[in-house]
Structures are given as structure tokens and as C-alpha cells.
Design a protein around this motif. Structure first.
Motif, PDB file in Angstrom:
ATOM      1  N   GLU A  89      11.364  15.299  54.573  1.00 30.17           N
ATOM      2  CA  GLU A  89      12.168  14.560  55.545  1.00 30.17           C
ATOM      3  C   GLU A  89      12.422  13.120  55.086  1.00 30.17           C
ATOM      4  O   GLU A  89      13.530  12.602  55.229  1.00 30.17           O
ATOM      5  N   GLU A  90      11.406  12.478  54.531  1.00 32.97           N
ATOM      6  CA  GLU A  90      11.590  11.101  54.056  1.00 32.97           C
ATOM      7  C   GLU A  90      12.587  11.043  52.900  1.00 32.97           C
ATOM      8  O   GLU A  90      13.423  10.130  52.834  1.00 32.97           O
ATOM      9  N   ASN A  91      12.521  12.020  51.988  1.00 31.50           N
ATOM     10  CA  ASN A  91      13.486  12.055  50.895  1.00 31.50           C
ATOM     11  C   ASN A  91      14.899  12.269  51.420  1.00 31.50           C
ATOM     12  O   ASN A  91      15.848  11.662  50.922  1.00 31.50           O
ATOM     13  N   GLY A  92      15.033  13.130  52.423  1.00 29.08           N
ATOM     14  CA  GLY A  92      16.348  13.337  53.031  1.00 29.08           C
ATOM     15  C   GLY A  92      16.879  12.063  53.662  1.00 29.08           C
ATOM     16  O   GLY A  92      18.041  11.700  53.482  1.00 29.08           O
ATOM     17  N   GLU A  93      16.016  11.376  54.389  1.00 28.52           N
ATOM     18  CA  GLU A  93      16.442  10.130  55.027  1.00 28.52           C
ATOM     19  C   GLU A  93      16.887   9.105  53.987  1.00 28.52           C
ATOM     20  O   GLU A  93      17.942   8.482  54.122  1.00 28.52           O
TER      21      GLU A  93
ATOM     22  N   LYS B  92      11.531  15.976  45.214  1.00 25.40           N
ATOM     23  CA  LYS B  92      11.881  14.886  44.309  1.00 25.40           C
ATOM     24  C   LYS B  92      13.026  14.088  44.905  1.00 25.40           C
ATOM     25  O   LYS B  92      13.886  14.608  45.613  1.00 25.40           O
ATOM     26  N   GLU B  93      13.017  12.807  44.617  1.00 18.00           N
ATOM     27  CA  GLU B  93      14.077  11.945  45.112  1.00 18.00           C
ATOM     28  C   GLU B  93      15.299  12.051  44.211  1.00 18.00           C
ATOM     29  O   GLU B  93      15.166  12.176  42.993  1.00 18.00           O
ATOM     30  N   VAL B  94      16.468  11.999  44.814  1.00 20.38           N
ATOM     31  CA  VAL B  94      17.722  12.009  44.078  1.00 20.38           C
ATOM     32  C   VAL B  94      18.515  10.793  44.528  1.00 20.38           C
ATOM     33  O   VAL B  94      18.637  10.529  45.725  1.00 20.38           O
ATOM     34  N   ASP B  95      19.054  10.073  43.582  1.00 25.65           N
ATOM     35  CA  ASP B  95      19.870   8.898  43.895  1.00 25.65           C
ATOM     36  C   ASP B  95      21.331   9.314  43.926  1.00 25.65           C
ATOM     37  O   ASP B  95      21.891   9.694  42.892  1.00 25.65           O
ATOM     38  N   PRO B  96      21.972   9.256  45.098  1.00 27.07           N
ATOM     39  CA  PRO B  96      23.374   9.672  45.179  1.00 27.07           C
ATOM     40  C   PRO B  96      24.292   8.819  44.307  1.00 27.07           C
ATOM     41  O   PRO B  96      25.365   9.274  43.906  1.00 27.07           O
TER      42      PRO B  96
ATOM     43  N   GLN C 292      23.883   8.230  41.332  1.00 31.89           N
ATOM     44  CA  GLN C 292      23.908   8.853  40.009  1.00 31.89           C
ATOM     45  C   GLN C 292      24.831  10.073  39.960  1.00 31.89           C
ATOM     46  O   GLN C 292      25.073  10.621  38.891  1.00 31.89           O
ATOM     47  N   LEU C 293      25.324  10.489  41.104  1.00 34.80           N
ATOM     48  CA  LEU C 293      26.229  11.641  41.171  1.00 34.80           C
ATOM     49  C   LEU C 293      27.659  11.136  41.060  1.00 34.80           C
ATOM     50  O   LEU C 293      27.999  10.090  41.606  1.00 34.80           O
ATOM     51  N   ASP C 294      28.500  11.894  40.379  1.00 36.03           N
ATOM     52  CA  ASP C 294      29.823  11.368  40.040  1.00 36.03           C
ATOM     53  C   ASP C 294      30.950  11.700  41.015  1.00 36.03           C
ATOM     54  O   ASP C 294      32.099  11.390  40.752  1.00 36.03           O
ATOM     55  N   SER C 295      30.619  12.302  42.150  1.00 35.04           N
ATOM     56  CA  SER C 295      31.677  12.576  43.119  1.00 35.04           C
ATOM     57  C   SER C 295      31.088  12.750  44.518  1.00 35.04           C
ATOM     58  O   SER C 295      29.900  13.066  44.671  1.00 35.04           O
ATOM     59  N   LEU C 296      31.927  12.541  45.507  1.00 36.33           N
ATOM     60  CA  LEU C 296      31.517  12.760  46.889  1.00 36.33           C
ATOM     61  C   LEU C 296      31.134  14.230  47.087  1.00 36.33           C
ATOM     62  O   LEU C 296      30.172  14.542  47.794  1.00 36.33           O
ATOM     63  N   GLU C 297      31.856  15.115  46.433  1.00 38.49           N
ATOM     64  CA  GLU C 297      31.552  16.537  46.541  1.00 38.49           C
ATOM     65  C   GLU C 297      30.113  16.820  46.077  1.00 38.49           C
ATOM     66  O   GLU C 297      29.375  17.541  46.746  1.00 38.49           O
ATOM     67  N   LYS C 298      29.697  16.238  44.962  1.00 33.83           N
ATOM     68  CA  LYS C 298      28.330  16.462  44.468  1.00 33.83           C
ATOM     69  C   LYS C 298      27.299  15.825  45.400  1.00 33.83           C
ATOM     70  O   LYS C 298      26.215  16.371  45.593  1.00 33.83           O
ATOM     71  N   ILE C 299      27.632  14.695  45.989  1.00 35.94           N
ATOM     72  CA  ILE C 299      26.729  14.055  46.951  1.00 35.94           C
ATOM     73  C   ILE C 299      26.503  14.990  48.137  1.00 35.94           C
ATOM     74  O   ILE C 299      25.368  15.203  48.566  1.00 35.94           O
ATOM     75  N   LEU C 300      27.581  15.558  48.659  1.00 34.16           N
ATOM     76  CA  LEU C 300      27.467  16.455  49.809  1.00 34.16           C
ATOM     77  C   LEU C 300      26.790  17.772  49.439  1.00 34.16           C
ATOM     78  O   LEU C 300      26.004  18.313  50.218  1.00 34.16           O
ATOM     79  N   GLU C 301      27.076  18.294  48.253  1.00 34.64           N
ATOM     80  CA  GLU C 301      26.439  19.537  47.810  1.00 34.64           C
ATOM     81  C   GLU C 301      24.924  19.354  47.666  1.00 34.64           C
ATOM     82  O   GLU C 301      24.153  20.240  48.027  1.00 34.64           O
ATOM     83  N   THR C 302      24.507  18.211  47.136  1.00 34.10           N
ATOM     84  CA  THR C 302      23.080  17.931  46.995  1.00 34.10           C
ATOM     85  C   THR C 302      22.426  17.824  48.364  1.00 34.10           C
ATOM     86  O   THR C 302      21.337  18.362  48.588  1.00 34.10           O
ATOM     87  N   ALA C 303      23.086  17.152  49.285  1.00 33.86           N
ATOM     88  CA  ALA C 303      22.571  17.045  50.653  1.00 33.86           C
ATOM     89  C   ALA C 303      22.448  18.429  51.281  1.00 33.86           C
ATOM     90  O   ALA C 303      21.456  18.725  51.967  1.00 33.86           O
ATOM     91  N   LEU C 304      23.422  19.262  51.042  1.00 32.31           N
ATOM     92  CA  LEU C 304      23.402  20.627  51.572  1.00 32.31           C
ATOM     93  C   LEU C 304      22.192  21.398  51.038  1.00 32.31           C
ATOM     94  O   LEU C 304      21.511  22.102  51.799  1.00 32.31           O
ATOM     95  N   GLU C 305      21.882  21.245  49.769  1.00 35.45           N
ATOM     96  CA  GLU C 305      20.706  21.905  49.197  1.00 35.45           C
ATOM     97  C   GLU C 305      19.417  21.380  49.820  1.00 35.45           C
ATOM     98  O   GLU C 305      18.493  22.152  50.078  1.00 35.45           O
ATOM     99  N   PHE C 306      19.352  20.062  50.084  1.00 34.55           N
ATOM    100  CA  PHE C 306      18.187  19.497  50.769  1.00 34.55           C
ATOM    101  C   PHE C 306      17.981  20.186  52.112  1.00 34.55           C
ATOM    102  O   PHE C 306      16.866  20.576  52.466  1.00 34.55           O
TER     103      PHE C 306
END
Length: 163
Positions: A15-19, A89-93, A95-109
Motif C-alpha cells: 500500500e505504501e509503494n502504491g501511495e 519494489k518501488e517504481v519511479d513513474p 523513469q517510464l516514457d509514457s503516460l500509458e506505461k505509468i497507468l499500466e504499471t499502476a494497473l499491475e500494482f
């Protein structure tokens, strides 16, 4: 082998990583609507972490319905979890190269969270904690729907070819 304390620490960390992820992603967005959605998701994750921390506190009291947590130990949980990281693991958005990848990573979380919490429900007796965990799972499923809708909307937007 996992102790009950470790299981709850994992839930808090998820939950903290998601936040953190949502708050970082929020700062990168120019669209106010998307920033609002990401802020709301971050606030939900914060509330979920607080609930798991409170459950950890009750664990030390050794009473009541939270005894299920003590039973979530041993080889069974290890075999259920296997090598899955469950968004630990923490992921820094940034470092992702598109809004689509940011949302896809969030979806996996969110999907990881649901999977982990669904496993926990199998160890719980009916009661207040079980109902609260079901509410958290329902909120995580709503997060999935929100993120999937945003991704779908992105795929429907026309591509700017003027550059």
C-alpha cells in the motif's frame, strides 16, 4: 516461511509503494482530472496501509478475531506466494516514457494487491476484519476499473502527427 507480522508488513509495504507511486505520477501530470484521480488513488492506498498497521497493532494483543493472522504462516503461504513480488519494489513513474506505461504499471500494482488480499481472505474467519479486508479488495477493484478506463481513453485519442 512467513510470520503473521511479516504478512502484514508486506501488505503495508504494498500500500505504501502504491501511495508513493501515485503521488509521484500525480506530480508529472498536467491534466487536472488525471491529477485528481491519482491523488484519490494515493489517499485510498494510505488508508489501506493504516488499516493493516492497525491490524498489526492488534496482533500483539493476541485476542479476538485477528487470530487468523497468526495462522497465516508456514509452507502453505510460502507456496501460495512463491516468487511473486506483489509490488513490493518501488517504481519511479518518472523513469517510464509514457503516460500509458505509468497507468499500466499502476494497473499491475492494483492487480497484485487484489491477488495478495484474496489469498489472505482464505485464512480469515468471518468478522469485522474480514469485512474490512473485503472493502479494501472492492476499492482495489475499483482502482483497476478506473485505470483500465483511462488506458482505454488514451488508446482512443488521435495520435498527433504534426511534429
Amino acid at each position: 516461511m512467513f510470520s503473521a507480522e511479516e504478512v502484514l508488513k508486506m501488505a503495508v509495504r504494498i500500500e505504501e509503494n502504491g501511495e508513493k507511486y501515485y503521488r509521484r505520477a500525480m506530480k508529472l501530470q498536467k491534466n487536472p482530472s488525471l491529477r485528481d484521480i491519482l491523488r484519490d488513488l494515493a489517499e485510498d492506498e494510505s488508508r489501506h496501509a493504516q488499516w493493516f498497521n492497525e491490524m498489526r497493532g492488534r496482533l500483539s494483543a493476541e485476542e479476538g478475531e485477528d487470530r487468523w493472522v497468526r495462522e497465516v504462516t508456514g509452507d502453505l503461504l510460502q507456496s501460495m506466494i512463491g516468487d511473486q513480488t506483489f509490488s513490493l519494489k518501488e517504481v519511479d513513474p518518472a523513469q517510464l516514457d509514457s503516460l500509458e506505461k505509468i497507468l499500466e504499471t499502476a494497473l499491475e500494482f492494483e492487480k497484485d494487491s487484489i491477488l495478495f488480499y484474496d489469498m489472505l481472505t482464505g485464512f480469515m474467519d468471518e468478522g469485522e476484519s474480514a469485512r474490512a479486508l473485503q472493502e479494501i479488495i472492492a476499492e482495489e477493484k475499483l482502482h483497476v476499473e478506473i485505470l483500465e478506463a483511462r488506458l482505454k481513453a488514451l488508446s482512443l485519442q488521435p495520435v498527433d502527427t504534426s511534429s
